[in-house]
Design a protein around this motif. Structure first.
Motif, PDB file in Angstrom:
ATOM      1  N   GLU A 171      -4.469  -6.691   6.728  1.00  0.00           N
ATOM      2  CA  GLU A 171      -3.210  -5.747   6.186  1.00  0.00           C
ATOM      3  C   GLU A 171      -2.243  -5.958   7.533  1.00  0.00           C
ATOM      4  N   LYS A 222       2.745  -0.955   4.473  1.00  0.00           N
ATOM      5  CA  LYS A 222       1.629  -1.978   4.590  1.00  0.00           C
ATOM      6  C   LYS A 222       1.696  -2.663   3.510  1.00  0.00           C
ATOM      7  N   ALA A 249      -0.841  -5.886   1.655  1.00  0.00           N
ATOM      8  CA  ALA A 249      -2.164  -6.543   1.489  1.00  0.00           C
ATOM      9  C   ALA A 249      -2.046  -7.765   0.429  1.00  0.00           C
ATOM     10  N   ARG A 308       0.840  -1.070  -0.019  1.00  0.00           N
ATOM     11  CA  ARG A 308       0.105  -0.036  -0.044  1.00  0.00           C
ATOM     12  C   ARG A 308       1.115   1.230   0.005  1.00  0.00           C
TER      13      ARG A 308
END
Length: 225
Positions: A82, A57, A59, A47
């Motif tokens: 996440e 982060k 995901a 992210r």
């Protein structure tokens, strides 16, 4: 032979004769390797950072699936929610060594040896049984780090991981090339444009997380000594 990047890295981090780890950071390195392989498979993405204070982060990509059972378990952990890359490299690394050494032994690359330290404490070692695959991996690394060839995605990711561990010069036959030149080349590859942006973002996040984890472990060890 098809192997994971994490399996290739593990072979490089095990002493061929006595089957013990040559680095105290094997587990976090394997976590980083699994995360990078998921990124190469477009199964995870990093992210965008929302501020200079927030860490990267990671995901899972919606609908992503991978066939390898070790990668599938890693993807399942990423998909739980996440998480920061620094959290994931530790989480993914836990238990990975046992799973990967077992698989490599089943393929005849490693050999399991159980013994006891001082005749009391049980220990499992994984010496080399067949070194041909590892030799091929080292040759590909030398082509990139010593000869200066462009890396394929898997080799590029492996170089980035070795650079984060500060081990690139000791892994390849330098053939007289100074260690500083190999380190410089490893840094170039780790930061280079051979990978798509999504993969490069994952490399940056994973290796930064590995470096932070290694530094934290070193500081804690030094403080406790």
């Amino acid at each position: 032979m098809t192997t994971l990047i994490a399996e290739d890295l593990l072979l490089l981090l095990l002493d061929d004769r006595n089957g013990t780890a040559t680095s105290s950071h094997v587990d976090v390195a394997l976590g980083g390797a699994l995360l990078l392989e998921l990124a190469l498979a477009d199964a995870v993405h990093v992210r965008e950072r929302t501020s200079i204070w927030s860490g990267a982060k990671v995901a899972a990509t919606p609908g992503a699936a991978v066939g390898d059972p070790v990668l599938a378990e890693a993807l399942r952990r990423v998909a739980e929610r996440e998480r920061a890359a620094s959290d994931l490299v530790n989480r993914l690394g836990k238990g990975a060594r046992d799973a990967l050494t077992g698989r490599l032994a089943e393929r005849g690359i490693l050999r399991r040896e159980d013994d006891r330290v001082l005749g009391l404490f049980p220990r499992t070692r994984w010496p080399e049984a067949d070194g041909r695959h590892e030799d091929e991996v080292r040759a590909r690394l030398a082509a990139v780090l010593v000869q200066g060839l462009d890396p394929d995605p898997r080799t590029g990711a492996l170089v980035a991981l070795l650079h984060a561990l500060s081990l690139a010069p000791s892994i390849v036959d330098r053939g007289g090339v100074p260690a500083r030149d190999v380190r410089r080349r490893a840094k170039e590859v780790a930061e280079g444009a051979w990978a798509a942006k999504a993969v490069q973002d994952a490399i940056t996040a994973s290796t930064a997380a590995m470096t932070a984890a290694i530094t934290a472990t070193t500081v804690a060890t030094t403080a406790g000594s």
